[in-house]
Design an enzyme around this catalytic site. Sequence first.
Site, short mmCIF file in Angstrom:
data_model
loop_
_atom_site.label_atom_id
_atom_site.label_comp_id
_atom_site.label_asym_id
_atom_site.label_seq_id
_atom_site.Cartn_x
_atom_site.Cartn_y
_atom_site.Cartn_z
N HIS A 1 -15.54 88.67 45.11
CA HIS A 1 -14.80 87.80 45.80
C HIS A 1 -15.20 86.76 46.35
CE1 HIS A 1 -11.03 86.57 48.14
NE2 HIS A 1 -11.60 86.74 49.21
N ASP B 1 -7.26 86.94 45.14
CA ASP B 1 -7.81 86.36 43.73
C ASP B 1 -6.72 86.83 42.71
OD1 ASP B 1 -10.21 85.37 44.79
OD2 ASP B 1 -10.91 87.61 44.91
#
Length: 353
Positions: free
Chosen positions: A217, A190
């Site tokens: 996530h 990310d």
Amino acid sequence: MEANSGASDRISRIAGHLRPQREDDVCLKRSDCRAKGGVSGFKVAILGAAGGIGQPLAMLMKMNPLVSLLHLYDVVNTPGVTSDISHMDTGAVVRGFLGQQQLEDALIGMDLVIIPAGVPRKPGMTRDDLFNINAGIVKTLCEAIAKCCPKAIVNVISNPVNSTVPIAAEVFKRAGTYDPKRLLGVTMLDVVRANTFVAEVLGVDPRDVDVPVVGGHAGITILPLLSQIKPPCSFTPKEIEYLTGRIQNGGTEVVEAKAGAGSATLSMAYAAVKFADACLHALRGDAGIIECAYVASQVTELPFFASKVRLGRVGVEEILPLGPLNDYERESLEKAKKELAASIEKGISFIRK
């Protein structure tokens, strides 16, 4: 006669390569050669090493000068992956382990264990769709870790990370080996995506950009803190909406682009190695190593949360505060926490049921 003898020797050598001797036929076996590592460094195991993430991850870890011994484990195809990667002329010694019966051997004495094992996402699948299969895989692997290398740093990649890290924690608690500092969910992809996408908008090198990404996530639990970007800059509301949405849906972007042929395996392997390298430098004693990771946390009321952490010899040495948030980020954080709480509970319930 000498010419004929030389030709015969060459033919014999070529034949030896085409039909190599079995290890049983030679005095010196491959397992005897530098079996404990050829260079000083750390012992690393990759669980799920023959998969789409595992193979490039294994190759990149073989290139890491801090790795002395690299153990590759999977339930299929490990011998081929091990043979292939072992030919790379870098310092780490590579050993392969195949099937459940060799899992414990793969883990004994490891300093760092990386878990990319599990099924990949396919078009139309969410991370939660993966839960029932991957939850059981992570549970089995963590039971072996608790038995064979309870002091290892564990990096969890297997999705859904929002749930699999709580699963790992519950397994370790049952075994009496749980140390929250040593269990880290890998959310580095990310951050990598955030740095890349922001750099595209700014027209700069992504290596010069640092975007903290907090929360979890998956989907809206991924919260890039664009107000805290380094170097400092400001974005229009339209740019914030675009960047946040693209960072949150980066995995889906790749799944759809591959059209059923896989998920984000290569960029995930890159991000996993980047995070593993940070862990290894911290284990070595390097100071000032700060990365985002999904860990047991008191930053919010949730038991697990991704934020910046300072890494050290024992894993997570300090969890840093979120810092100042703007109105958009505060509102997004509340939405993220609601979904993240459900994912955490799902993981805990899987073990406690």
